[in-house]
Structure formats: structure tokens, C-alpha cells
Design a protein around this motif. Structure first.
Motif, PDB file in Angstrom:
ATOM      1  N   GLU B 228      12.941   3.228 -74.272  1.00  0.00           N
ATOM      2  CA  GLU B 228      12.588   3.892 -75.544  1.00  0.00           C
ATOM      3  C   GLU B 228      12.121   2.882 -76.574  1.00  0.00           C
ATOM      4  O   GLU B 228      11.112   3.060 -77.252  1.00  0.00           O
ATOM      5  N   ARG B 231       8.688   1.578 -75.891  1.00  0.00           N
ATOM      6  CA  ARG B 231       7.612   2.531 -76.211  1.00  0.00           C
ATOM      7  C   ARG B 231       7.292   2.499 -77.705  1.00  0.00           C
ATOM      8  O   ARG B 231       6.134   2.556 -78.104  1.00  0.00           O
ATOM      9  N   SER B 232       8.329   2.393 -78.485  1.00  0.00           N
ATOM     10  CA  SER B 232       8.071   2.394 -79.920  1.00  0.00           C
ATOM     11  C   SER B 232       7.479   1.062 -80.372  1.00  0.00           C
ATOM     12  O   SER B 232       6.730   1.012 -81.339  1.00  0.00           O
TER      13      SER B 232
END
Ligand code: ATP
Ligand code: MG
Lengths: 262, 447
Positions: B228, B231-232
Motif C-alpha cells: 500500500e 503504491r502511494s
């Protein structure tokens, strides 16, 4: 000066002539003008002018350029308000014939007459138009665009429009200035006939001989001031001329203006 | 009054050349302005030298393939792309003005990208002779490069995420042509759990395996989290776009509103000023105001007729545009009328005010032109093009003349542009009344 002019009016032989011609002595004046003043900023165009005109009287307004002739006539016609003074009649009782033909050049003679007859709310517009066409001899040109007519015929249409409402007083600003001698002759015959029919006619002109021939009374205006009001003969007499011929009357007039500082 | 209007129509009918000019000229002008506004200015030219050999243009970035040419089609939509033979050739094109800018991709860009360790450098050169085009191409290039950067970093990120997921879940990976199978933390943890179940609780091996088991569980949990995070990081800041003020409809739709406003303006202002000046040119004005028609009545008649003609012709133009050129939202038709009507009335009132200044139709037309044209162009000046105080002046000028308000009203009426419809209409109504009052005051001065 205004008062003097007014006095001259009262004892004017011209008034008597017109009055006797129409058969009523001391008739009620058809037009009374009192103490008319018009200013354009600093410039005073009309300085307290007063006069009266009898029914059927022919009044000529003469004077040098810029004397205030057009200004005065347009005030009488109700186009612009005076700064002081009064006119005895409403604009709608006065016919107006401006110097340049004030008609629509893209419309025919008949269409122009019909338009103004309707705007004047003349009762039977079509009959009046037909009558005016006959009276001014324009019947044959009734369908022609005014812009295509000769200057003389345009002037006739112009006058015809001024006469549509059968006004008791008719004002004309230099009506003959654009006409040849023959047309001019016919114009004065027409105007004289109108006056004989009882219409009071006030016109301005630069042609002093014309004023002498076709006026019961002459008003001399210079720099907005009314210098003289009386018959042409009285004007000649006032400057000591013998009034032997037209040339002499014109020089008498120029001398008169000169003596008054103009 | 009725007779006066009929007279004016009759005169117009008898001046077919004038009417044709009066209608055709504004319409042609409007269409020209409209098409000039809707077509972009000549596209800037960009020279590209791609130093990467043809066979190497598709290469691996962290395990997934990237085509170096894939960003070029995007670019060639906004600029004309020409290929250069060498770096020198590309730079020469810029120097000679053949290209506004050059982009030079170094030969080692593929290697460096594939290795992912050292940053490759793209060289860009600009010709500064035409600042407008330079700005256009510069912003295009910046946008494309940042697109490329973003796409590449997404590729890196995807690959990394894939590796991490494989580490966690297991799977197979191809290394030097051989498929290698990877066990993965989850499976390892399950295997350890199975072994632990066969061991007594106090066995030293059990204690050791319990530690490995705890680590495996923790790692599984946190690796899930780290994908996560990755991805950011790939797109640290998301952009949400909002357009504030200014033009809010697409340029070609806005151009239609501009074209309509221009033709409405010229037709109505010219007609109103001309009709009033005609009365003076023909010396009929003095006759009319001698009690036949009031001055105010004359102004109302002239501006009413001009507004009617202007609105009708513009409505026809709008309908023709809708039928033959662009597909307009016919459901908005009920909005067209009030916008056209009030715009026409305001322009007509401006026209008669101009007409009071002239004695002939010709000078009235000239005045109408010289006054309307600059105002129209001022109204089209975007706020970014001039300094603050100058824009304030422009705004005041635009508020005094009906062009901007009509444009706004028509943009809302025709294009459903967001914004109030009532505000420009009220503005136009106020201007119409204002100009008739000004004209009436001016009429006092002449006979
Ligand atoms: N609208 C106006 N504004 C300012 N001044 C005016 C106006 N109309 C006339 N005048 C001035 O008033 C004076 C009288 O002008 P007017 O036209 O009445 O003279 P006129 O006797 O008719 O002259 P002409 O014999 O040349 O026709 C002139 O000095 C003129 O300049
Ligand atoms: Mg005059």
C-alpha cells in the motif's frame, strides 16, 4: 430695441395692406411673437424679438448670414424652445418648410405625403394627399422616389408636407434659394395664392428684391436683433433711398445695415 | 408611431445593398472570429532525436517491458513532431527556427532505465523567438515528461509490489530463462506451524520454531502494508482539477457564443444608430419632433426596430449553425430568446445613443464601428493576459458596454455554461434603460 420693433409692428403699413386685402381692418393677428430670446452658451442668437402678423400677411425675414433667421423660424415652428418670450400659436397650428427638403428620399412623393398626413393625424389622409398633389402640380411625379426628383420638385414636396394640415400660418426658411428663376417665379405665385387665401406666410430670404416684390412687410434681423419692421417702401424711405429700382433697394438695404453698425 | 416603423421597414426594403451588407458583414465577421477562436493557432514544431538504437527501444524496466516510443503519439497530438538524425541535427533545427524545440534522448537511456540505479537525462532545447509558442511547447513537454516519469515510476512500483507479494505468497519467477519457484512466507509459516504441532511444547526446537513463526506472521502482515505504502509513493500527490472563473465551456462552443454576440452587436448597433441618423440626414427629425412624435418615442421606435431585426437575424444564424455546423442542445432553445432579446435591446439602446452623435448615416456607422470593435475585443481579453489594474479597467469598460453581458447570457443560453442566467439579463436590461436615458439627454441638444 424689442419694444421699438414691437411699436413699429403696430403702425406698420404692411399690416394695414394685408388687413385691407383680406377685408377686415384691425383683425386679430394670426401670429403674435413676444420678447423671443435664444442663447447658445455665450452666443445670443435671438435678442428679444417681437412682432405680429395679420391673417393672409406675407412677411419677409431678411438679414445677413448668422443673423438668427433660421433660429427664430425654428422656435416659431416649435423645434426648439426659446430661452424667453412667447409665441401665440401651438406648433401644430403652424406649417413648417425647412431650408433643406425634410422628406425621405427613398420614399415616393405620395408615400412621403401619406406618411406625414398620417403622423399629423389629418382626418382623410388619402384625400388630403391627392389634393396636395394637385395643388403643387406633383400628380405626375406621385410615384417617383423623392431622391430622384429635381431640386425644384423636391422643394415642392417639402412645401406640400408643410401644408398637409392646412395650417393658418406657414413658415418657410429660404424657400427659393435652390431654385432657378422660372421655378422661383412659380413658387412665389403659389405662395402669393396661399396668402390671398388667408394663410399667413413668414419666410426668410437672402434675395432682397424678392422681399421687396413678395412681401407685405419686411423684418430686418441682424445679430439676433430686430432692426426694422415695415413695408419694403418704408424700409427704402427709412434709409433715404428713392426706391427707383431693385438695385437701389438692395443698396438701400446694405446702407441701412451699415448705418446700424452691421 | 406605427407609420414611422412601417416607413423605416419600407426604406430598408428599398436599400437591398445596404441591408445585405448590414446582415452579411457582421455574420461573416462573426463566423471568422468564431472559427479563428475555435481552431488552435498553428501547432509548434518539435524535433526529436532518439539516440536509442531501434532494436533496443523496447526494453525491460524492472521486469516489465517499456517502449520508448509510446509517449510520442501523445506528444504529436499537441505538436508537430519531426525526426532528427543526430543530436547536432536536432539542435540545428532549433537554431534555424525549423523547430520550436528539440528533445534528445541519450543512447544509454534504455540501459540506465533498465538498471534502475542511475537516473538517465533527457536533453531539451528551446527556440525563444516566439514566446507564446515556446510557452505552449514547454508546457506540453513538461506535461509529457512528467507523464513518462509517472508511468515509469508506476512500472517500477508494480514490479516491486509484485516481488514483495511473491515473497509473501510464493510463486514463480523467470531468472535467466529458467523458471524458479519461490516458496513464499505464507507457505513457510504454514509449514512451520505443521512441524510445531508435532513437537512437544517444552522442546527447545519448539521454542526456536515459535520465534520463526512469530517473525513470519509479522512479516506477512507488514509486507501487505508495505505494498500500500509503495503504491502511494508512486503517486505521492493526487491532483484534483478545478477551473475557477473565466471560460468554462469548451473553446469551440464558446466561439459560437462569441460569434453570435459579435453579429448581434454589429447588426443591432449599426441599424439603430443608422436609423436615428437617417432622420437627421433627411432633415426629417425637426419635422417629427414638432409634436408628431416625442423624442423618447422616436428613440424607443428606432431601438425597438433595430433590436427586433438584430435578434431575428441572430436567431436565424443560431438555427443555421445548429442545423449545418454544430449540434447544439435544442432543449436550451427557450433560453435563447431572452438572451437574444435583452442583448439586442441593450445593443440597440447603445446604437441610438451613438446615433445622437452623428448627423449622417455614414458617420453614425463609422462611430458605431470604432466604438464597438475595441469593446468586443476587450471583453475577450483573459484576466491572465494583463496586469491587475489594467484588468480592473477592462472589467469596468466591459460592464458599461453590453458585449460581455450578452456573451455571458448567450454562453449560458446556448452552451448551458454554469453561472447565473438572471444576472447578465438584469445587467442588460439596466444598460438598455441607461443608454436610452443617455440618448434622450443627448437629443435635447439637437434639432
Ligand atoms: N445649434 C446651434 N448651436 C450653437 N449655435 C447656433 C446653433 N444654431 C445656430 N447657432 C448660431 O446662432 C446664430 C444664428 O444662426 P442662424 O442659423 O439662425 O442664422 P441665419 O440668419 O439663419 O443665417 P443664414 O442666413 O446663414 O442661414 C449663428 O451665429 C449661429 O452660429
Ligand atoms: Mg438660415
Amino acid at each position: 430695441m424689442a419694444d421699438a420693433a414691437h411699436d413699429a409692428t403696430a403702425s406698420s403699413p404692411g399690416t394695414d395692406a394685408a388687413a385691407s386685402r383680406s377685408g377686415t381692418r384691425k383683425a386679430k393677428p394670426a401670429l403674435r411673437v413676444e420678447g423671443l430670446v435664444k442663447r447658445y452658451g455665450e452666443r445670443v442668437a435671438v435678442r428679444g424679438v417681437s412682432f405680429e402678423a395679420a391673417p393672409g400677411e406675407l412677411v419677409a425675414l431678411i438679414g445677413p448670414n448668422g443673423a438668427g433667421k433660421t433660429t427664430m423660424l425654428s422656435i416659431l415652428a416649435g423645434i426648439q424652445p426659446p430661452d424667453a418670450g412667447s409665441v401665440s400659436r401651438q406648433p401644430r397650428e403652424i406649417g413648417w418648410v425647412p431650408q433643406q427638403p425634410a422628406v425621405y428620399s427613398k420614399l415616393s412623393v405620395a408615400e412621403n405625403l401619406r406618411l406625414f398626413a398620417r403622423l399629423e393625424k389629418v382626418p382623410d389622409a388619402d384625400a388630403t394627399v391627392a389634393q396636395m398633389l394637385a395643388q403643387t402640380g406633383l400628380e405626375e411625379r406621385a410615384g417617383d422616389e423623392v431622391g430622384r426628383l429635381s431640386g425644384g420638385n423636391q422643394q415642392r414636396v417639402n412645401i406640400a408636407v408643410g401644408l398637409l394640415a392646412a395650417p393658418p400660418v406657414l413658415l418657410l426658411d429660404e424657400p427659393s434659394s435652390s431654385l432657378d428663376p422660372r421655378q422661383r417665379e412659380r413658387l412665389w405665385q403659389f405662395i402669393s395664392a396661399l396668402a390671398a387665401g388667408g394663410t399667413t406666410v413668414v419666410y426668410s430670404t437672402h434675395n432682397v428684391q424678392e422681399a421687396e416684390r413678395y412681401a407685405d412687410r419686411v423684418l430686418v434681423l441682424a445679430d439676433g436683433e430686430l432692426l426694422f419692421s415695415g413695408s419694403p417702401a418704408a424700409l427704402a424711405a427709412a434709409v433715404g433711398g428713392d426706391a427707383a429700382g431693385p438695385q437701389d433697394f438692395e443698396s438701400a438695404f446694405v446702407r441701412f445695415l451699415h448705418e446700424h453698425g452691421h | 408611431m406605427r407609420w414611422l416603423l412601417l416607413k423605416d421597414l419600407q426604406i430598408l426594403r428599398r436599400s437591398p445593398l445596404l441591408v445585405a451588407l448590414l446582415v452579411i458583414y457582421p455574420v461573416v465577421l462573426a463566423l471568422l472570429i468564431g472559427s479563428a477562436l475555435s481552431s488552435s493557432p498553428g501547432q509548434p514544431t518539435l524535433a526529436i532525436y532518439n539516440g536509442v538504437p531501434k532494436q533496443d527501444r523496447t526494453f525491460d524496466v524492472a521486469g516489465s517491458s517499456v517502449n520508448a516510443d509510446e509517449f510520442l503519439p501523445e506528444l504529436s497530438r499537441a505538436v508537430d513532431v519531426i525526426d532528427a538524425d543526430s543530436r547536432e541535427d536536432a539542435l540545428r533545427m532549433v537554431r534555424d527556427g525549423e523547430a520550436m524545440a528539440a528533445v534528445i534522448l541519450p543512447p544509454d537511456i534504455a540501459d540506465r532505465l533498465a538498471s534502475g540505479r542511475s537516473q538517465p537525462t533527457v536533453e531539451v532545447a528551446y527556440n525563444t523567438e516566439d514566446p507564446v509558442k515556446q510557452q505552449a511547447i514547454e508546457s506540453q513537454l513538461k506535461a509529457r515528461l512528467s507523464d513518462a516519469n509517472r508511468a515509469l515510476s508506476r512500472k517500477y512500483e508494480e514490479t516491486t509490489v509484485r516481488y514483495i507479494e511473491m515473497l509473501r505468497d510464493g510463486g514463480s519467477i523467470s531468472i535467466l530463462g529458467n523458471d524458479v519457484s519461490i516458496l513464499g512466507l505464507k507457505t513457510s509459516q504454514r509449514l512451520i506451524e505443521g512441524v510445531m504441532a508435532t513437537l512437544p511444547r517444552d522442546s527447545p526446537s519448539y521454542t526456536a520454531l515459535a520465534q520463526v513463526d512469530r517473525f513470519a506472521r509479522l512479516a506477512i502482515q507488514n509486507l501487505g502494508l508495505s505494498t500500500e505504502v509503495l503504491r502511494s509513493v508512486g503517486e505521492p500527490i493526487a491532483v484534483r482539477q478545478t477551473l475557477i472563473g473565466g471560460r468554462r465551456t469548451p473553446l469551440d462552443r464558446y466561439a459560437i457564443a462569441v460569434a453570435l454576440t459579435v453579429s448581434l452587436m454589429f447588426l443591432t448597433v449599426l441599424l439603430a444608430s443608422g436609423l436615428l441618423a437617417l432622420e437627421r440626414e433627411e432633415h426629417a427629425f425637426s419635422r417629427l419632433v414638432r409634436g408628431l412624435v416625442s423624442r423618447l418615442g422616436l428613440l424607443v421606435a428606432k431601438s425597438g426596430l433595430a433590436a427586433l431585426c438584430g435578434a431575428v437575424v441572430t436567431l436565424l444564424l443560431l438555427t443555421a449553425l445548429d442545423l449545418f455546423w454544430v449540434d447544439l442542445d435544442a432543449g436550451r432553445a427557450p433560453w435563447w430568446l431572452p438572451a437574444l432579446a435583452l442583448g439586442a435591446l441593450a445593443f440597440a439602446a447603445l446604437g441610438v445613443a451613438i446615433g445622437t452623435l452623428a448627423r449622417e448615416v455614414r458617420s453614425a456607422s463609422l462611430l458605431a464601428f470604432t466604438l464597438s470593435l475595441p469593446v468586443a475585443f476587450l471583453a475577450l481579453v483573459p484576466s491572465s493576459a494583463v496586469s491587475g489594474w489594467a484588468y480592473d479597467v477592462i472589467r469596468v469598460v466591459c460592464a458599461i458596454f453590453p458585449f460581455k453581458a450578452t456573451l455571458t447570457a448567450l454562453d449560458v443560453a446556448v452552451n448551458d455554461a454554469p453561472g447565473s442566467f438572471a444576472t447578465p439579463l438584469l445587467h442588460l436590461a439596466a444598460l438598455a434603460v441607461g443608454y436610452v436615458v443617455v440618448a434622450r439627454l443627448a437629443l435635447r441638444r439637437f434639432a
